[in-house]
Design a protein around this motif. Structure first.
Motif, short mmCIF file in Angstrom:
data_model
loop_
_atom_site.label_atom_id
_atom_site.label_comp_id
_atom_site.label_asym_id
_atom_site.label_seq_id
_atom_site.Cartn_x
_atom_site.Cartn_y
_atom_site.Cartn_z
N THR A 135 -76.06 -79.26 18.87
CA THR A 135 -76.63 -78.23 19.73
C THR A 135 -77.02 -77.04 18.87
O THR A 135 -76.39 -76.77 17.85
N ARG A 137 -77.23 -74.18 20.52
CA ARG A 137 -76.67 -73.07 21.29
C ARG A 137 -75.49 -72.46 20.55
O ARG A 137 -74.73 -73.16 19.88
N VAL A 139 -72.04 -71.39 19.88
CA VAL A 139 -70.73 -71.74 20.44
C VAL A 139 -69.67 -70.71 20.09
O VAL A 139 -68.64 -70.62 20.73
N VAL A 156 -64.14 -72.43 14.26
CA VAL A 156 -65.56 -72.75 14.06
C VAL A 156 -65.83 -72.70 12.56
O VAL A 156 -65.44 -71.75 11.88
N GLN A 164 -73.48 -77.64 15.51
CA GLN A 164 -72.38 -76.70 15.32
C GLN A 164 -71.16 -77.52 14.92
O GLN A 164 -70.99 -78.65 15.39
N GLY A 205 -67.05 -66.79 22.17
CA GLY A 205 -68.12 -67.79 22.25
C GLY A 205 -68.08 -68.57 23.55
O GLY A 205 -67.74 -68.03 24.60
N ALA A 206 -68.37 -69.84 23.44
CA ALA A 206 -68.58 -70.68 24.62
C ALA A 206 -67.33 -71.48 24.98
O ALA A 206 -66.38 -71.56 24.20
N LEU A 208 -66.47 -75.42 25.78
CA LEU A 208 -67.10 -76.70 25.46
C LEU A 208 -66.31 -77.84 26.07
O LEU A 208 -65.08 -77.77 26.11
N VAL A 218 -71.95 -77.37 27.02
CA VAL A 218 -71.75 -75.99 26.54
C VAL A 218 -71.87 -75.05 27.73
O VAL A 218 -72.91 -75.02 28.39
N ASN A 219 -70.79 -74.34 28.02
CA ASN A 219 -70.74 -73.44 29.18
C ASN A 219 -71.25 -74.13 30.45
O ASN A 219 -72.05 -73.57 31.22
N THR A 370 -71.67 -85.66 20.39
CA THR A 370 -70.52 -85.12 19.64
C THR A 370 -69.99 -86.23 18.75
O THR A 370 -69.80 -87.36 19.21
#
Ligand code: SF4
Length: 488
Positions: A135, A137, A139, A156, A164, A205-206, A208, A218-219, A370
């Motif tokens: 992604t 996006r 995270v 992370v 990511q 962040g998000a 997951l 994601v979110n 993933t």
């Protein structure tokens, strides 16, 4: 031996209790019950590994593919070439203390060559997972804590191309924090390694939902596409296809936003400069960093209005009627504008050729998934179950005399010291991993080599058993592994 110990032993014998010595917890298990990890049980007074042992064999129809031979559920993984039947470490059990020979040391003759496979389940305190989440996006910031059930289970780490990355588990979270942190870390790793889904929250962040081989969420939004490339690469790929349909194309990307006419690709095609300057830091012509903040908007930025990244339109260079396409790196977001008399971009319905060009970007994206890689250090005491001289095993692996697999799946061994390996959990049979409450992860591992090499590296030759004898034993016990010499 103290009187108390003797008394307890006598009581255990009277009540049929047996002690599991497969890990340092040393559970005392009553008849018909299992120990703390549910891996071992007291079956009729015999300590028994409760999960079926997984044996794999080649299919006749599809050479190279492996199918379950005993108790492997629905797994259809691709495994070792060469051997007809392969005994995996899944369900094999562990020997403890480590100097005891591994639970199964199996000889076979694939292709007429005498081979041996040392099969065990390693108990790993030094292990972790690397998650590659396809992604763009945002995270969470690099180094941010990744949490499960409120406990930090990882962080992370450096993003990769279109993905990511998270680093989860590891000895510090398993052993260096509170008891709850260790337990939650172990549970999170176990679920992910066994191909289950977990929910993670990242500080700043998000949230997951991730699962090996499945699209990340994601979110609350499921990711569909992995970007075709960064903004600059997208221009490099499609510049020629856009020529004649748009006068300027800006590919919005959190890392490298591309501006076609200024980019080398546009120059090469002799495109007329548009005079549109985007925000951010110019790296090289037509390539801009930091045009916006990271986020969940266009191309992994926080913008929802693409015009927000335009800093200025140079009236000396731009012209009324200019056709401007703004698009994200997956093609999921796109808008087409025509500059009016005052050089203001006016949102306009996309002509067919532009719509097709945007669709072409989407068509070139791969499905977002993933990936879960399990990484562990097998260079410690478990080597003693293979050989009396452990350094020889390490050297033999480095010299490619020994092939290492995990549940039959090929592993990557890191160069340098130790036996630090990495395996894609998706290539392994389902539910290949277990745990012990120390806490630590239990993973199957197999070492395969020529019999003569095994002898040379100081292997436990007295414990070598032909594969046929192992299969006979397992078939007689419904593929479970009763541990010899463990009756009460
Ligand atoms: S936790 Fe599992 S492996 Fe360890 S002693 Fe108990 S039953 Fe045996």
């Amino acid at each position: 031996m103290s009187e108390i110990a003797t008394e307890r032993e006598a009581k255990d014998v009277a009540e049929g209790i047996i002690t599991c010595d497969a890990c340092p917890v040393l559970c005392r298990i009553r008849p018909g019950r299992t120990g703390a990890c549910d891996r071992y049980g007291n079956v009729g007074g015999v300590l028994t590994r409760m999960d079926p042992m997984i044996i794999a064999s080649h299919t006749e129809a599809k050479r190279g593919a492996m199918v379950p031979f005993l108790g492997a559920g629905e797994w259809k993984g691709t495994l070792l070439p060469g051997g007809e039947t392969f005994v995996t470490g899944i369900g094999a059990g562990t020997t403890y203390p480590d100097y005891k020979p591994a639970p199964f040391i199996v000889s076979s003759r694939p292709g007429g060559v005498d081979m041996v496979t040392v099969v065990t389940e390693g108990i790993f305190s030094y292990c972790g997972l690397k998650l590659k989440i396809d992604t763009d996006r945002f995270v969470g910031p690099e180094q941010a804590a990744v949490r499960a059930e409120g406990e930090q289970v990882g962080h992370v780490t450096t993003a990769e191309y279109g993905s990511q990355m998270l680093a989860l588990g590891g000895v510090r979270h398993l052993t260096g924090g509170s008891k709850k942190e260790g337990v939650v870390t172990c549970e999170t790793m176990l679920t992910l390694a066994n191909k289950g889904a977990v929910e993670l929250a990242i500080d700043g962040g998000a949230t997951l939902t991730v699962q090996a081989g499945r699209p990340p969420i994601v979110n609350g939004t499921q990711e569909e596409r992995m970007r075709v490339g960064c903004g600059s690469a997208t221009i490099g790929i499609f510049a020629k296809q856009w020529q004649g349909h748009a006068d300027e194309v800006i590919v919005v990307d959190d890392h490298i936003t591309g501006v076609l006419t200024e980019h080398q690709a546009g120059r090469f095609l002799e495109m007329r400069p548009s005079g549109i300057r985007v925000r951010g830091r110019k790296s090289t012509p037509g390539r801009y960093f930091q045009v916006a903040n990271p986020g969940l908007g266009w191309g992994g930025t926080d913008i929802t209005d693409p015009l927000a990244i335009i800093e200025k339109i140079d009236a000396k260079t731009a012209w009324p009627g200019m056709r401007l396409l703004m698009v994200s790196t997956t093609g999921e977001d796109a808008a087409y504008f025509i500059l009016d008399e005052k050089l203001k971009p006016v949102l306009t319905p996309m002509p067919e050729a532009i719509r097709k060009a945007v669709e072409r970007i989407g068509e070139n994206c791969e499905p977002a998934l993933t990936t879960v890689m399990f990484m562990a250090g097998a260079g410690g005491s478990l080597r003693a179950g293979v050989t009396e001289n452990p350094i020889r095993l390490t050297r033999s692996i480095k010299e490619a005399l020994v092939r290492v697999t995990s549940g039959g799946a090929p592993v990557y061994i890191w160069p340098g010291g130790g036996i630090t390996y990495m395996v894609d959990v998706a290539a392994m049979p389902d539910n290949a991993f277990g745990h012990v409450p120390t806490p630590a992860i239990v993973a199957p591992i197999e070492f395969t080599m020529r019999l003569e090499d095994y002898r040379d590296l100081g292997g436990h030759m007295d414990s070598v058993r032909p594969v046929e004898a192992v299969l006979e034993q397992l078939q007689g016990s419904k593929s479970r592994n009763p541990i010899p010499g463990t009756t009460e």
